[in-house]
Design a protein around this motif. Structure first.
Motif, short mmCIF file in Angstrom:
data_model
loop_
_atom_site.label_atom_id
_atom_site.label_comp_id
_atom_site.label_asym_id
_atom_site.label_seq_id
_atom_site.Cartn_x
_atom_site.Cartn_y
_atom_site.Cartn_z
N ALA A 1 0.83 -1.20 0.00
CA ALA A 1 0.00 0.00 0.00
C ALA A 1 0.87 1.26 0.00
O ALA A 1 0.55 2.24 -0.67
N VAL A 2 1.98 1.23 0.74
CA VAL A 2 2.87 2.38 0.78
C VAL A 2 3.51 2.58 -0.59
O VAL A 2 3.66 3.72 -1.07
N GLN A 3 3.88 1.50 -1.24
CA GLN A 3 4.49 1.60 -2.56
C GLN A 3 3.49 2.14 -3.58
O GLN A 3 3.88 2.78 -4.56
N GLU A 4 2.20 1.89 -3.37
CA GLU A 4 1.18 2.42 -4.28
C GLU A 4 0.87 3.89 -3.98
O GLU A 4 0.45 4.63 -4.87
N LEU A 5 1.05 4.32 -2.74
CA LEU A 5 0.74 5.69 -2.37
C LEU A 5 1.73 6.69 -2.96
O LEU A 5 1.36 7.81 -3.32
N ILE A 6 2.99 6.30 -3.05
CA ILE A 6 4.01 7.22 -3.56
C ILE A 6 3.73 7.62 -5.01
O ILE A 6 3.71 8.82 -5.32
N PRO A 7 3.46 6.67 -5.93
CA PRO A 7 3.12 7.10 -7.29
C PRO A 7 1.83 7.93 -7.35
O PRO A 7 1.71 8.86 -8.15
N LEU A 8 0.87 7.59 -6.50
CA LEU A 8 -0.37 8.36 -6.47
C LEU A 8 -0.10 9.80 -6.06
O LEU A 8 -0.63 10.74 -6.67
N ALA A 9 0.72 10.00 -5.03
CA ALA A 9 1.05 11.35 -4.59
C ALA A 9 1.79 12.11 -5.67
O ALA A 9 1.52 13.30 -5.91
N LYS A 10 2.71 11.45 -6.35
CA LYS A 10 3.45 12.12 -7.44
C LYS A 10 2.50 12.51 -8.56
O LYS A 10 2.61 13.62 -9.12
N GLU A 11 1.57 11.65 -8.91
CA GLU A 11 0.61 11.95 -9.97
C GLU A 11 -0.30 13.10 -9.58
O GLU A 11 -0.61 13.97 -10.40
N MET A 12 -0.73 13.13 -8.31
CA MET A 12 -1.57 14.23 -7.85
C MET A 12 -0.84 15.56 -7.93
O MET A 12 -1.41 16.57 -8.33
N MET A 13 0.43 15.58 -7.54
CA MET A 13 1.18 16.82 -7.58
C MET A 13 1.45 17.28 -9.01
O MET A 13 1.51 18.47 -9.29
N LEU B 1 -8.52 16.90 1.70
CA LEU B 1 -9.42 15.77 1.83
C LEU B 1 -8.65 14.45 1.78
O LEU B 1 -8.89 13.54 2.57
N TYR B 2 -7.70 14.34 0.85
CA TYR B 2 -6.88 13.13 0.76
C TYR B 2 -6.01 12.95 2.01
O TYR B 2 -5.87 11.84 2.51
N VAL B 3 -5.46 14.04 2.52
CA VAL B 3 -4.63 13.96 3.73
C VAL B 3 -5.49 13.54 4.92
O VAL B 3 -5.08 12.68 5.72
N LEU B 4 -6.68 14.11 5.04
CA LEU B 4 -7.57 13.74 6.13
C LEU B 4 -7.95 12.26 6.05
O LEU B 4 -7.91 11.54 7.05
N GLY B 5 -8.28 11.80 4.88
CA GLY B 5 -8.62 10.39 4.69
C GLY B 5 -7.45 9.47 5.03
O GLY B 5 -7.62 8.43 5.65
N GLN C 1 -0.64 16.98 -11.44
CA GLN C 1 -1.88 17.52 -11.99
C GLN C 1 -2.27 18.84 -11.35
O GLN C 1 -3.28 19.43 -11.70
N LYS C 2 -1.53 19.33 -10.39
CA LYS C 2 -1.80 20.59 -9.70
C LYS C 2 -3.22 20.58 -9.11
O LYS C 2 -4.10 21.32 -9.54
N PRO C 3 -3.46 19.72 -8.11
CA PRO C 3 -4.81 19.65 -7.55
C PRO C 3 -5.12 20.88 -6.71
O PRO C 3 -4.23 21.61 -6.28
N ARG C 4 -6.40 21.08 -6.49
CA ARG C 4 -6.82 22.21 -5.64
C ARG C 4 -6.49 21.88 -4.19
O ARG C 4 -6.33 20.72 -3.80
N GLY C 5 -6.42 22.90 -3.38
CA GLY C 5 -6.05 22.74 -1.97
C GLY C 5 -7.05 21.92 -1.18
O GLY C 5 -6.68 21.13 -0.31
N LYS C 6 -8.34 22.09 -1.48
CA LYS C 6 -9.36 21.36 -0.75
C LYS C 6 -9.26 19.85 -1.02
O LYS C 6 -9.45 19.04 -0.12
N LEU C 7 -8.92 19.50 -2.24
CA LEU C 7 -8.80 18.09 -2.59
C LEU C 7 -7.61 17.46 -1.87
O LEU C 7 -7.71 16.33 -1.36
N VAL C 8 -6.52 18.18 -1.78
CA VAL C 8 -5.34 17.67 -1.08
C VAL C 8 -5.66 17.49 0.40
O VAL C 8 -5.30 16.48 1.01
#
Length: 107
Positions: free
Chosen positions: A3-15, A26-30, A17-24
């Motif tokens: 799961a940790v190995q899957e989270l790192i590529p997901l975080a890189k992909e999110m960054m 929400l992901y951090v809270l989850g 795409q320049k996500p909005r602050g609220k979305l980030v």
């Protein structure tokens, strides 16, 4: 660990795409809530044998106490009542200190 190995590529992909602050947020809270849930589950798994053992000890003590109380009651029921000598003439029972007649006002 996967799961940790899957989270790192997901975080890189999110960054990327320049996500909005609220979305980030929400992901951090989850993620934080998921981590807290995993830690609580681990603590519960580790501590559950000790809690079960103490619960069994408490139930055994309560059962032994109940058995002793029943044995005492059965022993008292088999004994004849002992005659108590009277110390003097019987008096009628006294009225309680605060009866309806003693009240100064209605309630």
């Amino acid at each position: 660990m996967e799961a940790v190995q899957e989270l790192i590529p997901l975080a890189k992909e999110m960054m990327a795409q320049k996500p909005r602050g609220k979305l980030v947020k929400l992901y951090v809270l989850g993620s934080v809530l998921a981590l807290v849930g995993a830690v609580l589950g681990l603590v519960e798994t580790v501590c559950s044998p000790f809690a079960a053992a103490s619960r069994l000890r408490e139930e055994a003590a309560a059962a032994a106490e109940l058995r002793d109380a029943r044995a005492r009651q059965a022993g008292q029921a088999l004994r004849p009542p002992q005659a108590r000598p009277e110390k003097g003439p019987k008096r009628p029972p006294e009225a309680p200190p605060c009866s309806r007649a003693d009240r100064q006002h209605a309630s």
